[in-house]
Design an enzyme around this catalytic site. Structure first.
Site: not given
Length: 305
Positions: A177, A257
């Site tokens: 990573k 949302c």
């Protein structure tokens, strides 16, 4: 205490590591986390990802998560000379493991004040480095690794950070990573995806990976087999930011949302990654739940969770 934040430095194109290392063999490239061009059968993105990813882009349009402001790519000083900028990017990546961006940024401020150059870190006692970076997780181990990495770069790489994934992975404390993040942010080369625990968790929770993966490294390999290359550049920041806001600002995500065209699909996505939709916390959500059974079911499940 005010943090000194820096703008993202321009990216620089580099030659393909995968092409140069193809002779090393397919297995070796896989262990190094390098994209195996011409050797991997590309799969079509799963329908779950095609459904979810446009919603995630909408939810993350404002780019106001911690990673957007104080992520690793923003903690190196763009006014520093090139070798110091690259070193500082590597340091930020090494400190980021098991650490919130806020704590990482504070540690980087302390290092900048101390003198965050490879030569200065290489001769700073480990105890002093530990004190400077004490806000990050596992700071004692990271202090040892920073000093050892600086000494190794000075001794074997002419005072620069390694230019390849293979070289970066040889540094103490650097995993896939960190290596992919450094290669991308410091050197402008993207040979693979940078996958952390946020991305690993979200990709599995939303059913993008079949079978499910057990580790972030398995997740990286699975995603690289089908994620379109055009999405690689922002994929880490989009997903990490979503994970951060899920944990630190879930109400903000719920508001977003409710503002998009298909709030039901967006709320299902939030519920899928673990956001609890509870009654009484958002008046508009309560109103929609009273009118639409599919939203009412999501809120009821969130209340029972």
């Amino acid at each position: 205490e005010k943090l000194f934040l820096f703008r993202r430095a321009p990216r620089h194109r580099g030659s393909s590591l995968a092409v140069r290392l193809m002779a090393a063999g397919r297995g070796a490239l896989g262990r190094l986390g390098v994209m195996k061009k011409g050797k991997v059968t590309r799969r079509s993105p799963p329908q779950a990802w095609q459904r979810d990813f446009p919603i995630i882009k909408r939810l993350r349009k404002q780019r106001d998560a911690p990673v957007d402001m104080i992520g690793c790519e923003r903690l190196a000083d763009p006014k520093a000379k090139r070798s110091d900028f690259e070193w500082q990017t590597l340091v930020a990546a090494m400190l980021s493991s098991q650490t919130r961006d806020q704590a990482n940024a504070e540690a980087m401020v302390a290092l900048h004040r101390h003198g965050n150059t490879m030569a200065k870190i290489a001769r700073t006692p480990v105890q002093r480095l530990s004190t400077l970076i004490r806000k990050v997780g596992f700071y004692r181990t990271k202090a040892k690794n920073l000093r050892a990495a600086a000494q190794l770069c000075l001794r074997q790489h002419g005072g620069r950070i390694p230019r390849t994934i293979e070289g970066l992975l040889e540094l103490p404390g650097v995993g896939p990573k960190m290596a992919h993040l450094t290669l991308h942010a410091a050197l402008g080369k993207q040979e693979g995806l940078c996958i952390d625990t946020h991305i690993h968790r979200i990709a599995n929770a939303l059913g993008w990976l079949r079978p499910r993966t057990a580790t972030p490294e398995q997740t990286r390999e699975a995603l690289e087999s089908w994620l379109p290359r055009r999405e690689w550049h922002d994929f880490n920041v989009l997903l990490v930011g979503l994970g951060q806001q899920q944990q630190q600002a879930p109400d903000k995500l719920v508001e977003r949302c409710l503002a998009i065209r298909d709030p039901v699909a967006a709320l299902r996505l939030l519920a899928g990654i673990g956001v609890r939709l509870r009654p009484g916390r958002n008046a508009k959500l309560d109103q929609l739940a009273a009118k639409r059974p599919e939203i009412r079911r999501l809120v009821t499940r969130g209340c029972r969770a």
